[in-house]
Design an enzyme around this catalytic site. Structure first.
Site, short mmCIF file in Angstrom:
data_model
loop_
_atom_site.label_atom_id
_atom_site.label_comp_id
_atom_site.label_asym_id
_atom_site.label_seq_id
_atom_site.Cartn_x
_atom_site.Cartn_y
_atom_site.Cartn_z
CD GLN A 128 -76.64 -54.88 -110.94
OE1 GLN A 128 -75.77 -54.64 -111.78
NE2 GLN A 128 -77.67 -55.67 -111.19
CB SER A 148 -86.74 -48.79 -107.29
OG SER A 148 -87.22 -49.31 -108.52
NE ARG A 149 -79.01 -47.44 -105.90
CZ ARG A 149 -78.69 -48.28 -106.87
NH1 ARG A 149 -79.44 -49.35 -107.09
NH2 ARG A 149 -77.63 -48.08 -107.61
CG LEU A 150 -87.82 -48.67 -102.73
CD1 LEU A 150 -89.27 -49.05 -103.04
CD2 LEU A 150 -87.78 -47.42 -101.85
CG HIS A 151 -80.96 -50.58 -100.80
ND1 HIS A 151 -80.91 -51.32 -101.96
CD2 HIS A 151 -80.32 -49.41 -101.06
CE1 HIS A 151 -80.26 -50.63 -102.89
NE2 HIS A 151 -79.91 -49.47 -102.37
#
Length: 216
Positions: A13, A194-197
């Site tokens: 997600q 883009s998983r740059l949490h």
């Protein structure tokens, strides 16, 4: 639907709802948790006080289960359980624990690590008597985490206790009460694209909370 390895690997997600900057958070992580918890309540999430509680035994073997948060303040986070359960026995020999809250609708997670102590008996008793009577009886009837012969034996015990206490107050059993998680580490996670949490972490050093950003 075939649950192949490839299908599971491709489950993902992309998070886009919000960001989290150092300037967005309070200097006190308990106040920051309260802010996020209030927002979870206002979003009418299903049981926002649901959390994962992780414990470990004296050898470091971990165990985790779902629990309910029953309170928090400047001292820490409170939950209630059977002291003679598996987690209770683990906490006796290794009084450390970790909590995880996940609010997917808000794309948020909170991780808490800390030291465990029992809450005062008066506090446990007050909360016990605030519960529905059926829950009170269940706390006495269930030898939590211990093997029982069948479900009928538990139901029979509940029926006996229901009759015994139908006209009087149910006493809090000494094997049941609250624990306080006194935090030393609290991390606020906000999902990012883009998983740059965003990960903002508080660590207690010499009784002072130090705030840092972690790589996702």
């Amino acid at each position: 639907m075939e649950l192949t390895k490839e299908y599971i690997q491709n489950l993902r997600q992309d998070y886009r709802s919000a960001g989290l900057a150092e300037g967005d958070v309070d200097k006190d992580p308990i106040i920051q948790f309260g802010k996020w918890f209030k927002e979870a309540l206002e979003a009418q999430l299903f049981e926002p006080n649901v959390m994962t509680l992780a414990t470990a035994d004296q050898y470091g073997k971990p165990s985790a289960r779902i629990m309910l948060l029953k309170g928090f303040d400047e001292n820490g986070f409170v939950f209630y359980t059977n002291y003679e359960s598996r987690k209770g026995k683990m906490l006796t020999v290794n009084p450390q624990a970790a909590l995880v809250f996940f609010w997917p609708e808000l794309e948020r997670q909170v991780r808490i690590e800390g030291v465990i102590t029992k809450v005062e008996e008066e506090t446990s008793t007050a909360y016990f008597h605030s519960r529905p009577k059926g829950s009170q009886i269940g706390a006495i009837a269930s030898t939590q985490s211990h093997v029982i012969p069948d479900k009928a034996s538990l139901e029979d015990r509940v029926a006996e206790l229901t009759e015994e206490f139908k006209d009087r107050e149910v006493p809090r059993p000494l094997h049941w009460g609250g624990y306080l998680v006194e935090p030393t580490y609290i991390e606020f996670w906000q999902g990012g694209s883009s998983r740059l949490h965003d990960r903002i972490v508080y660590e207690k050093t010499d009784r002072v909370w130090v705030i840092n950003r972690l790589a996702p």
